[in-house]
Motif scaffolding. Structure first.
Motif, PDB file in Angstrom:
ATOM      1  N   ALA A   1      -2.844  12.269  -4.213  1.00 22.23           N
ATOM      2  CA  ALA A   1      -2.808  10.908  -4.260  1.00 22.23           C
ATOM      3  C   ALA A   1      -3.516  10.089  -3.043  1.00 22.23           C
ATOM      4  CB  ALA A   1      -1.299  10.144  -3.840  1.00 22.23           C
ATOM      5  N   ARG A   2      -2.968  10.939  -1.590  1.00 20.06           N
ATOM      6  CA  ARG A   2      -3.916  10.943  -0.041  1.00 20.06           C
ATOM      7  C   ARG A   2      -5.027  10.459   0.048  1.00 20.06           C
ATOM      8  NH1 ARG A   2      -0.648  14.542   4.021  1.00 20.06           N
ATOM      9  NH2 ARG A   2      -2.551  13.321   5.313  1.00 20.06           N
ATOM     10  N   LYS A   3      -5.670  12.156  -0.928  1.00 18.41           N
ATOM     11  CA  LYS A   3      -6.754  12.876  -1.255  1.00 18.41           C
ATOM     12  C   LYS A   3      -7.521  11.467  -2.087  1.00 18.41           C
ATOM     13  CE  LYS A   3      -9.919  16.359  -1.743  1.00 18.41           C
ATOM     14  NZ  LYS A   3     -10.508  16.001   0.237  1.00 18.41           N
ATOM     15  N   ALA A   4      -7.377  10.556  -2.644  1.00 18.94           N
ATOM     16  CA  ALA A   4      -8.005  10.111  -3.773  1.00 18.94           C
ATOM     17  C   ALA A   4      -8.091   8.053  -3.290  1.00 18.94           C
ATOM     18  CB  ALA A   4      -7.318  10.176  -5.162  1.00 18.94           C
ATOM     19  N   ALA A   5      -7.078   8.298  -2.045  1.00 16.98           N
ATOM     20  CA  ALA A   5      -7.013   7.288  -1.418  1.00 16.98           C
ATOM     21  C   ALA A   5      -6.130   6.119  -2.060  1.00 16.98           C
ATOM     22  CB  ALA A   5      -8.553   5.983  -0.513  1.00 16.98           C
ATOM     23  N   LEU A   6      -5.179   6.549  -3.132  1.00 11.65           N
ATOM     24  CA  LEU A   6      -4.540   5.312  -3.627  1.00 11.65           C
ATOM     25  C   LEU A   6      -3.168   5.126  -2.799  1.00 11.65           C
ATOM     26  CD1 LEU A   6      -4.915   7.343  -7.302  1.00 11.65           C
ATOM     27  CD2 LEU A   6      -6.416   5.255  -6.612  1.00 11.65           C
ATOM     28  N   GLY A   7      -3.688   4.143  -2.513  1.00 12.64           N
ATOM     29  CA  GLY A   7      -2.740   3.323  -1.695  1.00 12.64           C
ATOM     30  C   GLY A   7      -2.480   3.508  -0.293  1.00 12.64           C
ATOM     31  N   GLN A   8      -2.032   3.631   0.373  1.00 14.56           N
ATOM     32  CA  GLN A   8      -2.191   4.244   2.309  1.00 14.56           C
ATOM     33  C   GLN A   8      -0.626   5.072   1.918  1.00 14.56           C
ATOM     34  OE1 GLN A   8      -2.504   2.324   5.206  1.00 14.56           O
ATOM     35  NE2 GLN A   8      -4.454   0.809   4.040  1.00 14.56           N
ATOM     36  N   SER A   9      -0.137   6.962   2.710  1.00 14.51           N
ATOM     37  CA  SER A   9       0.956   6.552   3.440  1.00 14.51           C
ATOM     38  C   SER A   9       1.032   6.914   4.895  1.00 14.51           C
ATOM     39  CB  SER A   9       0.653   8.534   3.062  1.00 14.51           C
ATOM     40  OG  SER A   9      -0.026   9.241   3.926  1.00 14.51           O
ATOM     41  N   GLY A  10       0.497   6.410   5.407  1.00 12.83           N
ATOM     42  CA  GLY A  10       0.918   6.638   7.016  1.00 12.83           C
ATOM     43  C   GLY A  10       0.054   7.925   7.814  1.00 12.83           C
ATOM     44  N   SER A  11      -0.333   8.831   7.264  1.00 12.62           N
ATOM     45  CA  SER A  11      -1.007   9.838   7.602  1.00 12.62           C
ATOM     46  C   SER A  11      -2.543   8.964   7.353  1.00 12.62           C
ATOM     47  CB  SER A  11      -0.968  10.666   6.941  1.00 12.62           C
ATOM     48  OG  SER A  11       0.984  11.298   7.199  1.00 12.62           O
ATOM     49  N   TYR A  12      -3.486   9.625   8.069  1.00  9.82           N
ATOM     50  CA  TYR A  12      -4.497   9.294   8.201  1.00  9.82           C
ATOM     51  C   TYR A  12      -6.097  10.629   8.121  1.00  9.82           C
ATOM     52  CZ  TYR A  12      -3.291   4.771   9.071  1.00  9.82           C
ATOM     53  OH  TYR A  12      -2.427   3.481   8.976  1.00  9.82           O
ATOM     54  N   ASN A  13      -5.143  12.000   8.435  1.00  8.63           N
ATOM     55  CA  ASN A  13      -5.505  13.555   8.634  1.00  8.63           C
ATOM     56  C   ASN A  13      -5.716  13.593   7.115  1.00  8.63           C
ATOM     57  OD1 ASN A  13      -2.615  13.668   7.772  1.00  8.63           O
ATOM     58  ND2 ASN A  13      -3.300  15.648   8.886  1.00  8.63           N
ATOM     59  N   GLU A  14      -6.533  14.716   7.034  1.00  8.94           N
ATOM     60  CA  GLU A  14      -7.161  15.301   5.156  1.00  8.94           C
ATOM     61  C   GLU A  14      -6.429  15.814   5.097  1.00  8.94           C
ATOM     62  OE1 GLU A  14      -9.110  13.681   3.901  1.00  8.94           O
ATOM     63  OE2 GLU A  14     -10.312  14.495   2.403  1.00  8.94           O
ATOM     64  N   PRO A  15      -5.547  16.053   4.144  1.00 10.03           N
ATOM     65  CA  PRO A  15      -4.930  17.569   3.567  1.00 10.03           C
ATOM     66  C   PRO A  15      -5.522  18.397   3.940  1.00 10.03           C
ATOM     67  CG  PRO A  15      -4.638  15.492   2.140  1.00 10.03           C
ATOM     68  CD  PRO A  15      -5.953  15.235   3.079  1.00 10.03           C
ATOM     69  N   GLU A  16      -5.277  19.311   4.016  1.00  4.67           N
ATOM     70  CA  GLU A  16      -5.719  20.994   4.606  1.00  4.67           C
ATOM     71  C   GLU A  16      -5.589  21.888   3.398  1.00  4.67           C
ATOM     72  OE1 GLU A  16      -6.507  20.316   9.752  1.00  4.67           O
ATOM     73  OE2 GLU A  16      -5.975  21.820   8.686  1.00  4.67           O
ATOM     74  N   ASP A  17      -4.108  21.421   3.314  1.00  2.00           N
ATOM     75  CA  ASP A  17      -3.992  22.768   1.863  1.00  2.00           C
ATOM     76  C   ASP A  17      -3.456  22.428   0.471  1.00  2.00           C
ATOM     77  OD1 ASP A  17      -0.231  22.027   2.858  1.00  2.00           O
ATOM     78  OD2 ASP A  17      -1.884  20.662   3.032  1.00  2.00           O
TER      79      ASP A  17
ATOM     80  N   GLN B   1       0.638  -1.312   0.292  1.00  2.00           N
ATOM     81  CA  GLN B   1      -0.231   0.030  -0.250  1.00  2.00           C
ATOM     82  C   GLN B   1       0.733   1.675  -0.134  1.00  2.00           C
ATOM     83  OE1 GLN B   1      -3.943   0.618  -0.725  1.00  2.00           O
ATOM     84  NE2 GLN B   1      -3.005  -1.591  -0.803  1.00  2.00           N
ATOM     85  N   LEU B   2       2.214   1.074   0.790  1.00  2.00           N
ATOM     86  CA  LEU B   2       3.263   1.826   0.574  1.00  2.00           C
ATOM     87  C   LEU B   2       3.542   2.490  -0.664  1.00  2.00           C
ATOM     88  CD1 LEU B   2       4.645   4.250   2.576  1.00  2.00           C
ATOM     89  CD2 LEU B   2       6.071   3.003   3.116  1.00  2.00           C
ATOM     90  N   ALA B   3       4.256   2.014  -1.543  1.00  2.00           N
ATOM     91  CA  ALA B   3       4.082   1.461  -2.446  1.00  2.00           C
ATOM     92  C   ALA B   3       3.168   1.778  -3.648  1.00  2.00           C
ATOM     93  CB  ALA B   3       5.196  -0.129  -3.203  1.00  2.00           C
ATOM     94  N   LEU B   4       2.058   1.716  -3.714  1.00  2.00           N
ATOM     95  CA  LEU B   4       1.499   2.195  -4.559  1.00  2.00           C
ATOM     96  C   LEU B   4       1.156   3.422  -4.690  1.00  2.00           C
ATOM     97  CD1 LEU B   4      -0.900   1.090  -6.708  1.00  2.00           C
ATOM     98  CD2 LEU B   4      -2.542   1.545  -4.434  1.00  2.00           C
ATOM     99  N   HIS B   5       0.701   4.150  -2.911  1.00  2.00           N
ATOM    100  CA  HIS B   5       0.584   5.655  -2.762  1.00  2.00           C
ATOM    101  C   HIS B   5       2.119   6.544  -3.114  1.00  2.00           C
ATOM    102  CE1 HIS B   5       0.341   9.255  -0.945  1.00  2.00           C
ATOM    103  NE2 HIS B   5       1.216   9.429  -0.420  1.00  2.00           N
TER     104      HIS B   5
END
Length: 745
Positions: free
Chosen positions: A248-264, A121-125
């Protein structure tokens, strides 16, 4: 030892392990695909490059190899395709065969799913970030810089798999904390380790001599746009990577280890001047682009593991033959080495990014081989000359050629540099001069045969050389002095570079802290304005309200008509309600300074429960408490009781006409010497919009006229005054959880 020194020790330990690392692990399905391509004749280099570009570990390995082989890229822009095409076939084959592979024999889909941050999942992110950066580059970067966007995006989280491999249990705890608190993973890493994955990724990228633009993108992808513009002369590529990571985080493609919504995200879109049509194009194309890259791998994870084992078996015979040839070549090379070749080899191993300890390791190995010494060590003095409690790092090469890095604490009230070495260059016995330097060395040695020499340039000593004489050789001191000065000059440059990097990291963190402080200051100034408004309102309204209330009472006493008396009674009640509103506002905006004292946690909760019962005219509350009642808290009892009562009252709103249940748990937080209360109800919960505004003054989700909306806002205000904290989690129809932090004694 203070927290700063502990964090520095943790950071040095992590980087020490990273120096031992030959690289990061790749996935078995990627390794199997490449081994299959290597076995083909002729080798399809274009497909090989496409497969490598799906994996960050192998991409970094190939770029590093190309740098060491001094590949001259077209227009000076590194690409995987050109690196694979230009690298010698044997060098490419050796690099792929030597790459570490993520656990293969015991891998199962179930074991992978149990990890908080599965490696795939990290590799996919990372792959999604690379694809997104490539799409964004079409609108933002000039054509010659666009190929770098994909690679920078693929490698931007290089530090995370490194942390996962060198300290898996600690990294798992950091991920768990990020998920529990909703904070950014890099912030938690900085708190716990003194550095984060972006800084570690930067160190790795510098060690592997990756392009400077990629190094900057790895290092700076977590800072804000304004800081990036002020810090980086060419900010476009790091800005593209920062935005790609958030998309990529907002699109939920893989996992980055941060679970909060990007605010900026919007801030980065404006910084790069992207239109809504361009952003929509990127968001539409991103899943398709990621799918195309994933299709480069023709095997599933399970198939890849079996295929990798089979490919390794097929190459075993060839590797044995190659190993024999390499051993013969190694013996021939060792026979041809002389002093100039060894000095050249030492200098060739040093790059602009080499750390002082890496310089020490290479020089110790150089000295041992050239002078046929036994155990050899180089101590890096650095800040230890000026900071007594700072330990000294020492690179040790044993008689068997194995290297180690150890730390040694200088004796108190003793000069780090022996007096005999403060004269012109000299070589002296260690015994009786600096015996304490031998204590941490675990390798075999004869203390009586150990010698010490300074590594000094222009009267500034950067390190100390210790070596074991194996036979009574006569040293040419002039020749030794030249070699030591070369090492001292190289080490001094590495120390200056390290100091510059530390200052740069601190500067970036300081800018981030400044931005947060600026935001808090704006809130404080807004609160001061509210206080002034409240004071003015109280002054202007209290007197008229008193007159209205008094006259109403007089008229009511003289009035005999019951209808009119009821109207006058309503007037009096409404004036009392207005006076209470003004009082609540003043209490929120200008609360009294806290009068702190030690109080037991159980006593504090009991007072809050009793206050809540009184306010709601209840005989009792249905409380499920699992707390350490004897835990000592240091707060203003009245203010924190009021805050907890407001929280309990808010929970009761979720149970119309009932008295609970409300569950209370306590957890000690050793990191910041606090106790965390977890207060849960199983009521109606809140939607995201209501949750976001729940602690704002005057906000209420109830119908107009039902509540003033000061409860949670007042509670948060009182907790902050007492150095506490308040955070909410809630979902509709699932209840609300309030996390309260209270300082311990």
């Amino acid at each position: 030892m203070g927290k700063h020194v502990q964090q520095q020790a943790a950071a040095r330990q992590i980087e020490r392990i990273l120096r031992r690392s030959g690289g990061l692990s790749t996935l078995p399905e990627v390794a199997a695909e490449l081994l299959t391509l290597l076995a083909e004749a002729p080798c399809d280099t274009s497909r090989m490059a496409a497969v490598i570009q799906t994996d960050s570990a192998l991409s970094a390995l190939i770029l590093s190899l190309a740098s060491r082989e001094r590949i001259a890229f077209t227009d000076g822009r590194a690409t995987i395709a050109e690196a694979v095409a230009c690298l010698p076939r044997e060098a490419l084959r050796e690099a792929i065969l030597s790459a570490k592979v993520f656990p293969t024999l015991n891998w199962t889909a179930e074991s992978e799913s149990r990890r908080l941050l599965p490696r795939r999942q990290l590799a996919l992110h990372s792959l999604a970030t690379a694809c997104c950066a490539e799409l964004l580059a079409q609108f933002v970067l000039p054509p010659e810089q666009r190929p770098a966007a994909y690679l920078a995006g693929l490698l931007h989280d290089l530090g995370k798999p490194a942390l996962d491999e060198i300290m898996p249990k600690s990294f798992e705890r950091l991920i768990q904390q990020a998920r529990d608190t909703g904070r950014e993973l890099y912030e938690i890493e900085q708190d716990q380790l003194g550095l984060d994955h972006a800084m570690l990724g930067k160190r790795l990228a510098e060690k592997w001599q990756l392009p400077a633009s990629i190094v900057s993108s790895i290092w700076l992808h977590h800072i804000d746009a304004h800081t990036l513009a002020a810090l980086e002369p060419e900010p476009l590529l790091p800005a593209v990577i920062a935005l790609a990571d958030r998309i990529a985080r907002k699109a939920a493609l893989g996992q980055s280890g941060s679970y909060n919504e990007p605010e900026d995200l919007h801030e980065w879109v404006e910084f790069l001047k992207l239109t809504s049509d361009q952003m929509q194009h990127v968001q539409d194309e991103l899943p398709l682009s990621v799918t195309r890259q994933c299709q480069m791998l023709q095997r599933s994870p399970q198939e890849g593991s079996h295929a990798y084992i089979t490919a390794v078996q097929h190459t075993a015979v060839g590797l044995a033959r190659d190993n024999q040839l390499l051993n013969e070549a190694s013996h021939q090379f060792a026979a041809l080495n002389d002093q100039n070749a060894l000095i050249g080899g030492f200098l060739d191993e040093i790059s602009a990014y080499s750390s002082p300890v890496e310089v020490a390791e290479h020089f110790a190995a150089f000295w041992q081989k050239h002078y046929l010494c036994g155990t050899t060590a180089v101590a890096v003095l650095g800040e230890a000359k000026d900071v007594p409690e700072m330990p000294i790092e020492m690179a040790v090469v044993g008689r068997d050629g194995k290297t180690a890095v150890v730390s040694v604490q200088p004796p108190p009230e003793q000069s780090v540099i022996p007096e005999t070495l403060k004269q012109p260059f000299d070589i002296a016995p260690v015994c009786g001069t600096a015996d304490w330097l031998l204590e941490p060395i675990q390798a075999d040695l004869n203390p009586a045969q150990m010698r010490i020499a300074p590594l000094a340039v222009q009267d500034k000593t950067a390190g100390l050389l210790l070596f074991e004489l194996m036979e009574p050789n006569e040293f040419d001191r002039r020749r030794c002095e030249t070699a030591c000065r070369i090492a001292a000059f190289t080490m001094a440059m590495a120390l200056n570079t390290q100091k510059h990097d530390d200052l740069s990291d601190r500067f970036v963190r300081m800018l981030g802290t400044l931005r947060r402080t600026r935001t808090e200051l704006a809130k404080t100034q807004s609160m001061q304005g509210l206080a002034e408004m409240a004071a003015g309102a109280a002054h202007e309204l209290n007197n008229p309200l008193a007159v209205i209330s008094g006259r109403a009472q007089l008229l009511m006493a003289a009035e005999e008509d019951e209808t009119k008396k009821q109207m006058l009674r309503q007037i009096q009640q409404r004036t009392e309600e207005i006076a209470q509103i003004i009082s609540d506002l003043m209490s929120f905006a200008k609360p009294s300074p806290p009068e702190k004292r030690r109080v037991a946690l159980g006593e504090l909760i009991q007072k809050a429960v009793e206050k809540t019962c009184t306010q709601h005219q209840l005989n009792s509350l249905e409380i499920e408490a699992v707390v350490d009642e004897e835990e000592s808290i240091y707060v203003d009892v009245h203010q924190v009781t009021e805050a907890l009562s407001q929280i309990f009252s808010n929970a009761l709103q979720a149970y119309p006409g009932q008295n609970g249940p409300i569950r209370i748990e306590s957890e000690p937080q050793a990191a910041d010497n606090t106790v965390r209360l977890i207060i849960c109800d199983r009521g109606c919960g809140m939607d995201p919009e209501t949750l976001q505004k729940a602690t704002e003054p005057f906000f209420s989700h109830c119908p107009a006229g039902r509540r003033r909306g000061m409860g949670l806002a007042h509670a948060r205000r009182l907790l902050l005054l007492n150095e506490g904290s308040l955070r909410l989690e809630s979902r509709p129809d699932e209840g609300t959880t309030v996390f309260v932090g209270l300082p311990k004694v």
